[in-house]
Design a protein around this motif. Sequence first.
Motif, short mmCIF file in Angstrom:
data_model
loop_
_atom_site.label_atom_id
_atom_site.label_comp_id
_atom_site.label_asym_id
_atom_site.label_seq_id
_atom_site.Cartn_x
_atom_site.Cartn_y
_atom_site.Cartn_z
N TYR A 38 0.84 -1.20 0.00
CA TYR A 38 0.00 0.00 0.00
C TYR A 38 0.87 1.25 0.00
CZ TYR A 38 -3.05 -3.53 2.23
OH TYR A 38 -3.75 -4.68 2.56
N TYR A 57 0.26 5.23 1.43
CA TYR A 57 -0.57 6.18 2.15
C TYR A 57 0.09 7.56 2.10
CZ TYR A 57 -3.15 2.38 4.46
OH TYR A 57 -3.93 1.28 4.72
N GLN A 72 0.24 11.09 4.38
CA GLN A 72 -0.10 11.76 5.63
C GLN A 72 0.15 13.25 5.46
OE1 GLN A 72 2.20 10.94 9.27
NE2 GLN A 72 0.27 10.89 10.40
N PHE A 104 -3.38 13.64 8.91
CA PHE A 104 -4.41 12.75 8.41
C PHE A 104 -3.82 11.75 7.42
CE2 PHE A 104 -8.53 11.25 7.96
CZ PHE A 104 -8.90 11.16 6.63
N LEU A 105 -4.10 10.47 7.67
CA LEU A 105 -3.58 9.39 6.84
C LEU A 105 -4.65 8.91 5.88
CD1 LEU A 105 -1.64 7.21 9.35
CD2 LEU A 105 -0.90 7.53 7.01
N ILE A 133 -5.31 6.40 2.30
CA ILE A 133 -4.76 5.45 1.35
C ILE A 133 -4.75 6.06 -0.05
CG2 ILE A 133 -6.95 4.33 0.88
CD1 ILE A 133 -4.70 1.78 0.98
N GLU A 193 -7.32 5.17 -5.22
CA GLU A 193 -8.15 6.24 -4.74
C GLU A 193 -8.05 7.44 -5.66
OE1 GLU A 193 -10.16 6.18 -1.43
OE2 GLU A 193 -10.03 4.32 -2.57
N VAL A 224 4.09 13.36 4.20
CA VAL A 224 4.85 12.14 4.49
C VAL A 224 4.14 10.98 3.80
CG1 VAL A 224 5.76 10.59 6.25
CG2 VAL A 224 5.59 13.05 6.72
N PHE A 263 3.76 6.96 3.31
CA PHE A 263 4.04 5.70 3.99
C PHE A 263 3.71 4.54 3.05
CE2 PHE A 263 5.07 6.67 8.31
CZ PHE A 263 4.49 7.91 8.54
N PHE A 270 3.87 -0.95 8.53
CA PHE A 270 4.24 0.28 7.85
C PHE A 270 5.75 0.46 7.78
CE2 PHE A 270 0.33 2.76 7.25
CZ PHE A 270 -0.58 1.96 7.92
N GLY A 276 8.30 5.81 6.49
CA GLY A 276 7.81 7.05 5.91
C GLY A 276 8.89 7.80 5.13
N ARG A 279 8.10 9.06 13.51
CA ARG A 279 7.15 8.91 12.40
C ARG A 279 6.75 7.47 12.11
NH1 ARG A 279 10.39 11.89 8.68
NH2 ARG A 279 10.47 9.98 7.48
N GLN A 280 7.45 6.52 12.66
CA GLN A 280 7.12 5.12 12.39
C GLN A 280 5.72 4.81 12.88
OE1 GLN A 280 9.52 2.62 11.08
NE2 GLN A 280 7.58 1.58 10.77
N MET A 281 4.93 4.13 12.07
CA MET A 281 3.59 3.69 12.49
C MET A 281 3.73 2.30 13.10
SD MET A 281 1.16 5.88 11.73
CE MET A 281 -0.35 5.00 11.42
N PHE A 285 -3.55 6.61 16.45
CA PHE A 285 -4.56 6.57 15.41
C PHE A 285 -5.43 5.33 15.57
CE2 PHE A 285 -3.23 10.04 12.74
CZ PHE A 285 -1.88 10.16 12.97
N PHE A 304 -8.62 5.69 8.66
CA PHE A 304 -8.01 6.19 9.88
C PHE A 304 -8.80 7.35 10.47
CE2 PHE A 304 -3.97 4.08 10.46
CZ PHE A 304 -3.67 3.57 9.22
#
Lengths: 113, 115
Positions: A33, A35, A37, A42-43, A45, A58, A88, A90, A104, A107, B43-45, B91, B105
Amino acid sequence: DTAVSQTPKYLVTQMGNDKSIKCEQNLGHDTMYWYKQDSKKFLKIMFSYNNKELIINETVPNRFSPKSPDKAHLNLHINSLELGDSAVYFCASSHRAAKETQYFGPGTRLLVL
Amino acid sequence: AQTVTQSQPEMSVQEAETVTLSCTYDTSESDYYLFWYKQPPSRQMILVIRQEAYKQQNATENRFSVNFQKAAKSFSLKISDSQLGDAAMYFCATFPASGTYKYIFGTGTRLKVLA
């Protein structure tokens, strides 16, 4: 032994340029995927590939083009960069498209001047 | 359309205390998954916890637990014995068991841990 890696981590470029962000996963996952941000965290896809086939696309400008040369890689190419592309980005992967937890990457912070 | 709402943009907790982050969602799916992710300044999720909607039992991972109220569409995260390393953006996300294959999210809650 990084699971999902992205290069570069930081990217500063001028408006109008073309740039690519690379993503690789060594988890053996089938689905990857992208994404975005934004500055408000706000994240959202953008794209998803399952076994190299596009399954989510999308509403993003067609300046953004994902490419998946194989299951372990999903790259994002951006043409004619605009100020609003600063964000950013991801990359993530999961074992399958449905039900699975997504892992994930760290980033890529893109700044367009 | 699915939506996820995190009504607390920012929360603070004293070290060693307990804090609860709220999340509500709206979905027409009958089967779905719920997640809490943590994003520290690096920043890592990072996945914190995951809950399958068909399971009534609340998920728990060490100091992290959820209060899942399916009828109310509520999925709050409780952090016990808060540590300085818990400071991050949190999140909430939903994921349908079939169909769209994508996370939705929430807007995130910034958690500050006070020493």
